[in-house]
Design a protein around this motif. Structure first.
Motif, short mmCIF file in Angstrom:
data_model
loop_
_atom_site.label_atom_id
_atom_site.label_comp_id
_atom_site.label_asym_id
_atom_site.label_seq_id
_atom_site.Cartn_x
_atom_site.Cartn_y
_atom_site.Cartn_z
N ILE A 160 -11.17 30.06 11.29
CA ILE A 160 -11.46 28.91 10.43
C ILE A 160 -10.29 28.69 9.49
O ILE A 160 -9.85 27.55 9.29
N ASP A 161 -9.77 29.76 8.91
CA ASP A 161 -8.60 29.63 8.04
C ASP A 161 -7.41 29.05 8.79
O ASP A 161 -6.67 28.21 8.26
N GLU A 162 -7.22 29.46 10.06
CA GLU A 162 -6.11 28.93 10.86
C GLU A 162 -6.26 27.44 11.12
O GLU A 162 -5.29 26.69 11.00
N VAL A 163 -7.46 27.00 11.51
CA VAL A 163 -7.63 25.56 11.79
C VAL A 163 -7.48 24.74 10.52
O VAL A 163 -6.90 23.65 10.55
N GLY A 187 -0.08 22.65 17.50
CA GLY A 187 -0.76 23.83 16.98
C GLY A 187 -1.78 24.34 17.97
O GLY A 187 -2.28 23.59 18.80
N ASN A 188 -2.04 25.64 17.89
CA ASN A 188 -3.04 26.25 18.74
C ASN A 188 -3.73 27.37 17.97
O ASN A 188 -3.08 28.13 17.24
N GLU A 244 -14.74 22.31 11.33
CA GLU A 244 -13.97 22.82 10.18
C GLU A 244 -12.61 22.13 10.11
O GLU A 244 -12.15 21.77 9.02
N PHE A 245 -11.98 21.93 11.26
CA PHE A 245 -10.69 21.23 11.30
C PHE A 245 -10.86 19.81 10.77
O PHE A 245 -10.11 19.37 9.91
#
Length: 176
Positions: free
Chosen positions: A166-169, A146-147, A22-23
């Protein structure tokens, strides 16, 4: 800019794998993907031959390290097993030794995004995860930018369970 995604989970299509893919899909740049469990990768044997060139171990390690050296950003993902990174991820990190021993190789200035998955729903591994900013990445001159720690994710590759992660990545990837 080139982004290298390295998945240290033994589970293809598992949570780490989903999050790295996803990233990479969200990154608007050149990407490369490595799934370590499908590679032949042995641990460092501390022979010191790398001081004068590449590692002498006959496996995929030199190609993986070349990809890392060519990248600007590393996306490093591992599940937390028994309070630590997976064996696959550890073998990859241990091969940094060939870079640290060779004055012609460097990871200085490269950026890192870390992704950790864990079935544990609480942040009991936070100190361990934070330590990656110092060792191995900080030690190698890299900066963790980022983590994402996907806590309470025990179902393999369940995108519904992983939705907020997924939204975070994707958010981190969009800022590269």
């Amino acid at each position: 800019m080139k982004v290298l995604g390295v998945v240290g989970s033994p589970r293809k299509d598992g949570n780490c794998d989903v999050l790295v893919k996803e990233f990479l899909d969200a990154a608007d740049t050149d990407t490369e993907y490595i799934f370590l469990n499908h590679k032949k990768l042995f641990g460092c044997n501390a022979c010191m031959a790398c001081e004068n060139g590449d590692c002498v171990i006959d496996d995929d390690g030199n190609d993986i390290i070349k990809s890392l050296l060519d990248a600007d950003v590393l996306v490093f993902a591992t599940p937390i097993y028994y309070g630590q990174m997976s064996a696959q991820a550890k073998a990859f990190v241990d091969r940094f030794y060939q870079i640290s021993r060779n004055e012609n190789k460097s990871l200085e200035g490269k950026k890192v995004v870390t992704i950790f998955t864990q079935a544990q729903p609480e942040n009991v591994f936070g100190d361990y995860i934070d330590s990656f900013k110092v060792m191995p990445f900080g030690y190698m001159g890299m900066e963790v930018i980022g983590n994402v720690t996907a806590m309470g994710t025990s179902s393999k590759g369940d995108k519904e369970e992983l939705a907020k992660y997924i939204d975070e990545v994707k958010s981190i990837a969009s800022k590269l």
